[in-house]
Design a protein around this motif. Structure first.
Motif, PDB file in Angstrom:
ATOM      1  N   ALA A   1      19.922 -48.336  34.822  1.00  0.00           N
ATOM      2  CA  ALA A   1      19.935 -49.745  34.440  1.00  0.00           C
ATOM      3  C   ALA A   1      18.518 -50.308  34.352  1.00  0.00           C
ATOM      4  O   ALA A   1      18.267 -51.271  33.621  1.00  0.00           O
ATOM      5  N   GLN A   2      17.594 -49.708  35.091  1.00  0.00           N
ATOM      6  CA  GLN A   2      16.213 -50.188  35.083  1.00  0.00           C
ATOM      7  C   GLN A   2      15.333 -49.408  34.118  1.00  0.00           C
ATOM      8  O   GLN A   2      14.154 -49.713  33.983  1.00  0.00           O
ATOM      9  N   THR A   3      15.899 -48.399  33.488  1.00  0.00           N
ATOM     10  CA  THR A   3      15.118 -47.572  32.564  1.00  0.00           C
ATOM     11  C   THR A   3      15.627 -47.661  31.135  1.00  0.00           C
ATOM     12  O   THR A   3      15.284 -46.830  30.304  1.00  0.00           O
TER      13      THR A   3
ATOM     14  N   ARG B   1       6.905 -52.427  41.314  1.00  0.00           N
ATOM     15  CA  ARG B   1       6.107 -51.474  40.536  1.00  0.00           C
ATOM     16  C   ARG B   1       5.465 -50.433  41.459  1.00  0.00           C
ATOM     17  O   ARG B   1       5.356 -49.262  41.106  1.00  0.00           O
ATOM     18  N   SER B   2       5.021 -50.858  42.646  1.00  0.00           N
ATOM     19  CA  SER B   2       4.349 -49.918  43.546  1.00  0.00           C
ATOM     20  C   SER B   2       5.276 -48.808  43.998  1.00  0.00           C
ATOM     21  O   SER B   2       4.853 -47.665  44.179  1.00  0.00           O
TER      22      SER B   2
ATOM     23  N   ASP C   1       5.562 -47.035  29.826  1.00  0.00           N
ATOM     24  CA  ASP C   1       6.531 -47.974  29.255  1.00  0.00           C
ATOM     25  C   ASP C   1       7.428 -48.564  30.331  1.00  0.00           C
ATOM     26  O   ASP C   1       7.802 -49.736  30.272  1.00  0.00           O
ATOM     27  N   LEU C   2       7.773 -47.738  31.322  1.00  0.00           N
ATOM     28  CA  LEU C   2       8.616 -48.235  32.414  1.00  0.00           C
ATOM     29  C   LEU C   2       7.888 -49.304  33.212  1.00  0.00           C
ATOM     30  O   LEU C   2       8.474 -50.324  33.594  1.00  0.00           O
TER      31      LEU C   2
ATOM     32  N   GLY D   1       7.297 -54.917  34.675  1.00  0.00           N
ATOM     33  CA  GLY D   1       6.436 -56.084  34.712  1.00  0.00           C
ATOM     34  C   GLY D   1       7.059 -57.273  34.014  1.00  0.00           C
ATOM     35  O   GLY D   1       6.997 -58.418  34.494  1.00  0.00           O
ATOM     36  N   ARG D   2       7.705 -57.016  32.893  1.00  0.00           N
ATOM     37  CA  ARG D   2       8.384 -58.099  32.171  1.00  0.00           C
ATOM     38  C   ARG D   2       9.556 -58.641  32.982  1.00  0.00           C
ATOM     39  O   ARG D   2       9.877 -59.816  32.917  1.00  0.00           O
TER      40      ARG D   2
END
Length: 275
Positions: free
Chosen positions: A138-140, A3-4, A267-268, A273-274
């Motif tokens: 893929a991460q968004t 996340r950072s 939202d990202l 986080g999930r």
């Protein structure tokens, strides 16, 4: 991906794209002013504060009428948490603020695996969009554009506040900044520039009402050649934005990406986080 890493990259890119620059290269006003004047050799100023304010007001009027310009910007962030920088080139407009900029030489992009070496940021309708490229979709959730609302992103997050909080205060609207500088009781004439692109220009500097330090070089045609906006915080964090201007009145047909191809920054973060 952490996340950072997303925070550092998105916050810095969004902040510069919004073109809201505050900075501080060193602690204290003296250090900031020294850094701000490093790009041009100036002779001692000869204009009174009243004459200096008049010259800055004239540049304000010209920039206001032009409504846009080609820009080359360099954003540098200092401090222990998220130091780094990025370069931006493209068209910037004001009233309302908008921009379409290419991003390169970015330490923040370099930190993210799969991120493009160069990308694009668009500021339109009060939001900033960062093109993440195909490698990160893929991460968004398949979305290519990251949407960042500076106020919403900074709310309650210490790192985001560091990177964008001061930037949103000044909202780097060129005429607005020039107007604030002209109204400063301590606007100072630096004298004529004598080197490179600064030949034939006159330099001015002063502190804005929010404590931000600003320097502007105004060309013989009355238009700004370069601005430097700088501020430093008591916690040691600092931000600097240097902007070179050319081709005032350049076409700025800026449009936001399709809503279906964007993902909100908050939202990202929830999605990461999930994960």
């Amino acid at each position: 991906m952490s996340r950072s890493a997303w925070k550092r990259a998105a916050a810095a890119l969004a902040a510069a794209a919004v073109v809201a620059g505050v900075a501080g290269c060193q602690d204290g006003d003296g250090g900031t002013k020294k850094a701000a004047g490093a790009s041009a050799t100036a002779q001692p100023g000869t204009q009174s504060p009243e004459e200096a304010a008049k010259a800055v007001r004239a540049a304000y009027a010209k920039a206001s009428a032009a409504k846009s310009a080609e820009v080359e910007m360099r954003l540098n962030v200092g401090g222990e948490k998220a130091p780094g920088g990025s370069t931006f080139t493209g068209v910037q407009a004001w009233g309302p603020v908008a921009a379409d900029l290419k991003v390169f030489d970015s330490s923040y992009l370099a930190e993210i695996p799969g991120a493009p070496v160069e990308t694009r940021v668009v500021t339109a309708a009060g939001a900033t969009y960062v093109d993440l490229g195909k490698g990160l979709t893929a991460q968004t959730g398949g979305k290519r554009w990251l949407k960042v609302d500076a106020e919403g992103a900074a709310a309650g997050d210490e790192l985001m506040i560091q990177l964008t909080g001061g930037l949103t205060v000044a909202a780097m609207d060129l005429p607005k900044e020039l107007g604030l500088l002209a109204g400063s009781s301590a606007v100072k004439h630096l004298g004529p520039g004598t080197r490179g692109d600064f030949k034939g220009s006159q330099g001015y500097e002063g502190e804005l009402p929010d404590g931000t330090f600003m320097q502007v070089w105004i060309g013989a045609d009355g238009y700004p050649v370069e601005t430097r906006v700088a501020s430093s915080e008591t916690d040691g964090s600092s931000t600097s934005l240097t902007t070179k201007y050319s081709d005032f009145g350049a076409k700025a047909a800026v449009q936001a990406p399709p809503a279906g191809d964007t993902v909100a920054f908050t939202d990202l973060l929830k999605r990461l986080g999930r994960g």
